[in-house]
Write a protein that holds these residues in place. Structure first.
Motif, PDB file in Angstrom:
ATOM      1  N   GLY A 353       0.829  -1.203   0.000  1.00 56.81           N
ATOM      2  CA  GLY A 353       0.000   0.000   0.000  1.00 56.81           C
ATOM      3  C   GLY A 353       0.860   1.248   0.000  1.00 56.81           C
ATOM      4  O   GLY A 353       0.668   2.164  -0.802  1.00 56.81           O
ATOM      5  N   SER A 354       1.891   1.287   0.876  1.00 60.92           N
ATOM      6  CA  SER A 354       2.729   2.475   0.944  1.00 60.92           C
ATOM      7  C   SER A 354       3.538   2.640  -0.335  1.00 60.92           C
ATOM      8  O   SER A 354       3.753   3.757  -0.807  1.00 60.92           O
ATOM      9  CB  SER A 354       3.650   2.394   2.159  1.00 60.92           C
ATOM     10  N   LEU A 355       3.964   1.520  -0.928  1.00 60.74           N
ATOM     11  CA  LEU A 355       4.746   1.622  -2.162  1.00 60.74           C
ATOM     12  C   LEU A 355       3.911   2.182  -3.304  1.00 60.74           C
ATOM     13  O   LEU A 355       4.390   3.002  -4.094  1.00 60.74           O
ATOM     14  CB  LEU A 355       5.303   0.256  -2.548  1.00 60.74           C
ATOM     15  N   PHE A 356       2.659   1.716  -3.405  1.00 57.83           N
ATOM     16  CA  PHE A 356       1.804   2.263  -4.461  1.00 57.83           C
ATOM     17  C   PHE A 356       1.603   3.753  -4.260  1.00 57.83           C
ATOM     18  O   PHE A 356       1.651   4.542  -5.202  1.00 57.83           O
ATOM     19  CB  PHE A 356       0.446   1.550  -4.470  1.00 57.83           C
ATOM     20  N   MET A 357       1.383   4.138  -2.988  1.00 55.67           N
ATOM     21  CA  MET A 357       1.185   5.564  -2.737  1.00 55.67           C
ATOM     22  C   MET A 357       2.441   6.350  -3.088  1.00 55.67           C
ATOM     23  O   MET A 357       2.363   7.439  -3.673  1.00 55.67           O
ATOM     24  CB  MET A 357       0.808   5.786  -1.279  1.00 55.67           C
ATOM     25  N   ALA A 358       3.620   5.792  -2.783  1.00 57.44           N
ATOM     26  CA  ALA A 358       4.861   6.478  -3.130  1.00 57.44           C
ATOM     27  C   ALA A 358       4.992   6.582  -4.640  1.00 57.44           C
ATOM     28  O   ALA A 358       5.369   7.642  -5.168  1.00 57.44           O
ATOM     29  CB  ALA A 358       6.050   5.732  -2.536  1.00 57.44           C
ATOM     30  N   ALA A 359       4.655   5.508  -5.356  1.00 59.51           N
ATOM     31  CA  ALA A 359       4.730   5.543  -6.816  1.00 59.51           C
ATOM     32  C   ALA A 359       3.780   6.600  -7.352  1.00 59.51           C
ATOM     33  O   ALA A 359       4.101   7.327  -8.300  1.00 59.51           O
ATOM     34  CB  ALA A 359       4.384   4.180  -7.396  1.00 59.51           C
ATOM     35  N   GLY A 360       2.593   6.700  -6.729  1.00 55.98           N
ATOM     36  CA  GLY A 360       1.638   7.721  -7.133  1.00 55.98           C
ATOM     37  C   GLY A 360       2.188   9.119  -6.909  1.00 55.98           C
ATOM     38  O   GLY A 360       2.005  10.012  -7.734  1.00 55.98           O
ATOM     39  N   ILE A 361       2.912   9.298  -5.795  1.00 53.73           N
ATOM     40  CA  ILE A 361       3.496  10.610  -5.514  1.00 53.73           C
ATOM     41  C   ILE A 361       4.529  10.962  -6.576  1.00 53.73           C
ATOM     42  O   ILE A 361       4.550  12.072  -7.111  1.00 53.73           O
ATOM     43  CB  ILE A 361       4.141  10.621  -4.100  1.00 53.73           C
ATOM     44  N   VAL A 362       5.379   9.981  -6.917  1.00 57.81           N
ATOM     45  CA  VAL A 362       6.391  10.227  -7.948  1.00 57.81           C
ATOM     46  C   VAL A 362       5.719  10.621  -9.256  1.00 57.81           C
ATOM     47  O   VAL A 362       6.098  11.600  -9.914  1.00 57.81           O
ATOM     48  CB  VAL A 362       7.273   8.968  -8.137  1.00 57.81           C
ATOM     49  N   ASP A 363       4.669   9.868  -9.629  1.00 58.99           N
ATOM     50  CA  ASP A 363       3.935  10.150 -10.863  1.00 58.99           C
ATOM     51  C   ASP A 363       3.330  11.549 -10.808  1.00 58.99           C
ATOM     52  O   ASP A 363       3.408  12.327 -11.758  1.00 58.99           O
ATOM     53  CB  ASP A 363       2.840   9.082 -11.018  1.00 58.99           C
ATOM     54  N   HIS A 364       2.739  11.879  -9.655  1.00 56.88           N
ATOM     55  CA  HIS A 364       2.051  13.143  -9.461  1.00 56.88           C
ATOM     56  C   HIS A 364       3.023  14.315  -9.548  1.00 56.88           C
ATOM     57  O   HIS A 364       2.701  15.359 -10.116  1.00 56.88           O
ATOM     58  CB  HIS A 364       1.388  13.109  -8.076  1.00 56.88           C
ATOM     59  N   GLN A 365       4.231  14.144  -9.003  1.00 59.41           N
ATOM     60  CA  GLN A 365       5.167  15.262  -8.909  1.00 59.41           C
ATOM     61  C   GLN A 365       6.075  15.376 -10.132  1.00 59.41           C
ATOM     62  O   GLN A 365       6.614  16.442 -10.373  1.00 59.41           O
ATOM     63  CB  GLN A 365       6.043  15.128  -7.651  1.00 59.41           C
ATOM     64  N   THR A 366       6.281  14.269 -10.868  1.00 59.17           N
ATOM     65  CA  THR A 366       7.192  14.346 -12.005  1.00 59.17           C
ATOM     66  C   THR A 366       6.493  14.165 -13.339  1.00 59.17           C
ATOM     67  O   THR A 366       7.061  14.487 -14.378  1.00 59.17           O
ATOM     68  CB  THR A 366       8.279  13.255 -11.923  1.00 59.17           C
ATOM     69  N   GLY A 367       5.281  13.635 -13.322  1.00 64.20           N
ATOM     70  CA  GLY A 367       4.549  13.470 -14.566  1.00 64.20           C
ATOM     71  C   GLY A 367       4.905  12.222 -15.329  1.00 64.20           C
ATOM     72  O   GLY A 367       4.424  12.014 -16.444  1.00 64.20           O
TER      73      GLY A 367
END
Lengths: 805, 144
Positions: A353-367
């Motif tokens: 769960g935390s890894l998916f959220m981290a991946a989402g953050i990376v996607d959100h912040q870098t595109g």
């Protein structure tokens, strides 16, 4: 309906109000309203913990269709409570995360949260239902809400493709599972899981044991993305990241695991169950981990990693089922695998769960999520990097995190299973730990790739879709931080879980192993001494590091360059074939000419009735007791026959309409003669309305042409018409003769006697329509409504010239 | 029905009066349904035919002004009446679609029988009018 029932369906109830809340409180993010519910539910379900901790269970009964054995019974025990806490607990974090993730004003939040709540309610229903049919209904509801969430950004083609694929595969499995449940009902006569477990002898003795098991497993395997049905999960990553974290890693994909655990007391204990589940699990484990190494997209890596971890839990459940085989004496030795399965289930939910959220953050912040474009993010996003580091370390099995503990237990379980000496394990058993070990190396490898390619290495701003990279807003970081804290806490103090959650859950998976008053004694430790498992773990680390170091060499091979899974090819080909095949069949019969369809219907009806009448010897051609035909009735009849016979020979459309209308009015006269005023009125009105319709559309109708029809077609049409007429005549004569011969009183007597007494009306026809058979009428007007809407949409939305479906 | 020829004055004048009679008779049929021939289905068809002869006599544009609503809505309202009557009996703990009737004394009308079946029949009536009208109008209005 008890409080437990209301709690379980409360997400559905809240979902009704979401569109209103979205519409009238635009200023407030809809997620804040949703957030309260899982929080309250989590606290509510948490209150059951003292009950299940001491081995107690709660059952609440609400009848639904008692005559069919279908009841909305809820059952709380260790296993279902574990899942309920996961669903609501992770639910809180995911909703909180989604508030920041879907912060864009243009997002259709009403859709998103309605689907999410539908899912939450359905999933709670799945894990708390005691009745198999109710479980099935909720099960399919999770499939539907999952597909809706995957296609949330429905303007993207890949989202729709992924949604359709997941729907196909999981619903296919769901339907076969329904078949399995029906077989269980045939064997035991009940849908209640607890009653089935109590009568498990009926199941094991039955010849339907294997088919029922296979059908149920098909449902579980498709849902939990087991090999070769895993292909839908990577495509499900098109969903927004909160959904991936929630449905496609922490909860829904574990429904299959739940089901297997739930039915282990029914099917477990034999070699078939043991081998199917263990092998499916291990194959999925190694396939998923190898595929994960090949992926370049952050979420794809995590998706295949989820596939592989699900396989691991599944194989543990398979190995643990052997405990039933040794169901005498000191059988607690064989339960390590089940312990590892339950423990890893919790751990996986936290770190993935935390890894998916981290991946989402990376996607959100870098595109972007492409690891070939990412790199060096540690400097810019230190908190996200730390979260990922701990999450990945837990997944790779590095001490002292919780993933290490369950990975060690997994090795122990597999090593133990290989030494059971049953089910041919003395020959093949040695492969279990070997496969487990190999897969773990790849797990370690993709964890390393994921971390180092994203957060270390060279930072390439020019390849990203943003001007500047910075850390995510704090709100977005709360949820992954909470989860990662759990990873560390569970790793350091595993016994927080052991007594209150893991032991009761094991007890639900393996009831009947313990004698009354006994409980499982779970002891999880970091240090087992220098045993085989430790050496396996050290081997994984060494070879994993070696493989990562040499990545620049092997990454040039075709294995790494392509990332397509072979089974996707199989799916796509099969899908295209299905479409083409259906089109061929459809084109063969759908000619576009009404009369062809009419011929199909008539032929089918005649054959069906003739077969039935002939088989049951129903023809009775007696003409006794017929009432005489009055002379004026002959007049009506002759006029009627004459107008019918004339129609085929008319070449003018207006004349044809008038003559057909005449036949209709003559039928109305017949109804009048036989004293059926309601029928006569209806017939008159129908004729009138259709004549008016004809007059309205008359301008549009093409001129009636003399068509050249082959004489063979004419003969076929003639035969069909005559046989329909003959069949109706024969059936009516036989029905009348049957009635007068056997002396059955007609049903009309009942209506004549009761229509005034029971329904307060003298017009029997109307009383039957609105009262005695009111449900029929209600469905008839529904059909009428559907037909009207059908006509409207056919005409308004019809295809343009040359367009094809 | 697309063009309104100028010389149908007779038809238009006659229809104005005839439709009133037809409407009145259709309402009678609807209300009489429980004890004499008639009912929601027949009444609905009669009403639909009254509307239809109006459409025959007058232009579509004029009719749009006279009847500003869409007939499709009637289908939905009718279904709601039908299902609603069924659910109403459930609220009083009776099985779905249990019908009730009783006799009341109402000034001017005298002894009147009131039934829940009437509201159900109203649903049938509305669905029949809505379905018949929307089917026919959409077929007739299809200019392609």
């Amino acid at each position: 309906m008890t409080l437990l029932h209301w709690a379980t369906i409360s997400p559905f109830l809240l979902a009704i109000f979401i569109p209103l809340l979205y519409k009238y409180f635009r200023k407030i993010h809809t997620g804040w309203f949703v957030l309260i519910l899982p929080l309250v539910l989590f606290i509510y379900y948490f209150n059951y913990l003292p009950v299940t901790r001491d081995g107690g269970t709660v059952t609440e009964h609400v009848p639904w269709v008692p005559s069919l054995g279908i009841n909305f019974d809820l059952y709380v025990d260790g296993l279902s409570l574990l899942f309920a806490l996961l669903i609501t607990g992770i639910g809180v974090l995911v909703v909180l995360y989604s508030i920041y993730y879907l912060a864009d004003k243009k997002e259709k939040l009403n859709n998103f949260y309605v689907y999410l709540l539908l899912f939450m309610g359905a999933m709670l229903g799945v894990v708390l239902s005691d009745n198999l049919i109710v479980l099935y209904v909720f099960w399919e509801a999770t499939s539907i809400s999952s597909a809706l969430l995957i296609s949330y950004w429905f303007h993207r083609e890949k989202s729709v493709y992924g949604a359709q694929k997941s729907m196909f595969i999981t619903v296919f499995g769901g339907l076969s599972m329904l078949g399995g449940f029906s077989l269980i009902y045939v064997m035991t006569g009940t849908f209640s899981i607890r009653e089935i477990i109590a009568n498990v002898d009926l199941v094991t003795a039955s010849s339907l044991f294997i088919p029922a098991m296979l059908f149920v497993l098909l449902g579980a395997f498709t849902k939990s993305a087991q090999f070769p049905f895993h292909i839908w999960l990577p495509d499900a990553m098109e969903a927004p990241t909160p959904v991936s974290a929630y449905l496609h890693s922490a909860t829904m994909v574990k429904a299959g695991i739940y089901l297997v655990a739930r039915v282990t007391p029914i099917f477990g204990g034999g070699a078939t169950w043991f081998w199917i589940i263990t092998l499916a699990g291990l194959t999925t484990l190694i396939w998923g981990s190898v595929q994960a190494v090949r992926q370049k997209d952050l979420k794809s890596i995590l998706a295949f990693s989820t596939v592989s971890q699900l396989g691991m839990i599944m194989s543990l459940l398979g190995a643990g089922s052997a405990a039933y085989y040794f169901n005498d004496g000191d059988n607690l030795l064989y339960t390590t695998a089940i312990l590892a399965a339950v423990f890893h289930l919790i751990n996986h939910a936290t770190f993935k769960g935390s890894l998916f959220m981290a991946a989402g953050i990376v996607d959100h912040q870098t595109g972007t999520r492409d690891i070939r474009k990412l790199g060096g993010l540690m400097t810019f996003m230190p908190i996200t990097a730390t979260i990922s580091l701990f999450g990945l370390a837990a997944m790779a099995g590095i001490p002292p995190l919780n993933g290490f503990l369950s990975k060690e237990l997994f090795f122990t379980g597999m090593v133990q299973a290989s030494q059971y000496g049953i089910f041919n394990l003395d020959t093949w058993g040695m492969f279990l730990p070997i496969i487990a070990w190999f897969a773990s190396i790849f797990t370690f490898l993709y964890c390393a790739i994921l971390f180092f390619k994203t957060f270390r290495g060279k930072f390439q701003l020019e390849k990203l879709n943003v001007n500047k990279v910075r850390e995510a807003p704090f709100g977005m970081l709360i949820s992954p931080i909470v989860l990662i804290t759990l990873v560390i806490v569970f790793g350091l103090f595993p016994h927080i879980l052991a007594y209150s959650i893991i032991e009761p859950a094991m007890q639900s998976i393996l009831p009947g192993i313990l004698s009354a008053g006994e409980r499982f004694e779970v002891y999880i430790t970091h240090w087992h001494g220098f045993n085989l498992e430790l050496w396996m773990t050290i081997g994984v680390f060494l070879i994993g590091i070696l493989l990562y170091r040499t990545m620049s060499k092997w990454s040039k091979f075709g294995f790494y360059q392509t990332e397509q899974d072979i089974f996707n090819y199989v799916y796509d080909q099969g899908y295209d074939g299905l479409i083409k095949g259906s089109q061929v069949i459809t084109r063969a019969q759908i000619t576009g000419r009404l009369r062809d369809y009419f011929v199909y219907m008539c032929v089918f009806m005649v054959l069906l009735i003739f077969y039935t009448m002939f088989k049951y010897d129903g023809f009775m051609l007696s003409t006794d007791n017929l009432s005489p035909v009055e002379p004026y009735m002959w007049l009506v009849l002759i006029a009627f026959v004459a107008s019918i016979v004339a129609v085929p020979f008319i070449n003018n459309r207006m004349t044809a309409i008038i003559v057909t209308g005449a036949a209709g009015y003559l039928v109305a006269i017949m109804f009048t003669i036989f004293r059926a005023p309601d029928l006569a009125l209806t017939q008159l009105l129908i004729e009138t309305v259709s004549v008016i319709l004809f007059m309205l559309v008359f301008v549009h109708l093409p001129k009636l042409k003399k068509e050249k029809i082959k004489s063979s077609t004419k003969i076929v049409n003639l035969i069909v018409s005559i046989s329909v007429g003959a069949m109706i005549t024969l059936v009516s004569i036989s029905a009348f003769a049957f009635g007068s011969e056997t002396g059955f009183s007609s049903i009309r007597e009942y209506f004549i006697e009761n229509s005034k007494v029971l329904a307060g009306g003298y017009n029997i026809v109307n009383v039957i329509l609105v009262d005695f058979r009111g449900l029929d009428t209600m469905l008839e007007i529904l059909v009428l409504a559907i037909a009207a809407l059908g006509v409207i949409s056919f005409i308004k939305l019809r295809l343009k010239e040359g367009e094809d479906v | 029905m697309r063009k309104s020829p100028a010389n149908n004055m007779m038809l238009q004048t006659a229809m104005r009066y005839i439709t009133i009679i037809v409407f009145a008779f259709s309402f009678y049929l609807f209300f009489a349904g429980h004890n004499s021939p008639g009912g929601g289905f027949i009444g609905g068809l009669m009403t639909a035919s009254a509307f239809l002869i109006l459409y025959l006599a007058f232009d579509k544009k004029i009719m749009k002004k006279v009847i500003p609503f869409d007939f499709t809505i009637l289908i939905g309202i009718g279904l709601l009446f039908g299902v609603g009557t069924g659910i109403a009996s459930m609220l009083f703990d009776y099985p779905f679609l249990t019908q009730f009737f009783d006799y009341f004394h109402i000034p001017f009308f005298g002894e009147v029988e009131l039934t829940t079946a009437l509201s159900f029949d109203l649903g049938v009536y509305l669905v029949v009018v809505g379905a018949a009208m929307s089917i026919i109008l959409v077929i007739a209005g299809d200019d392609e």
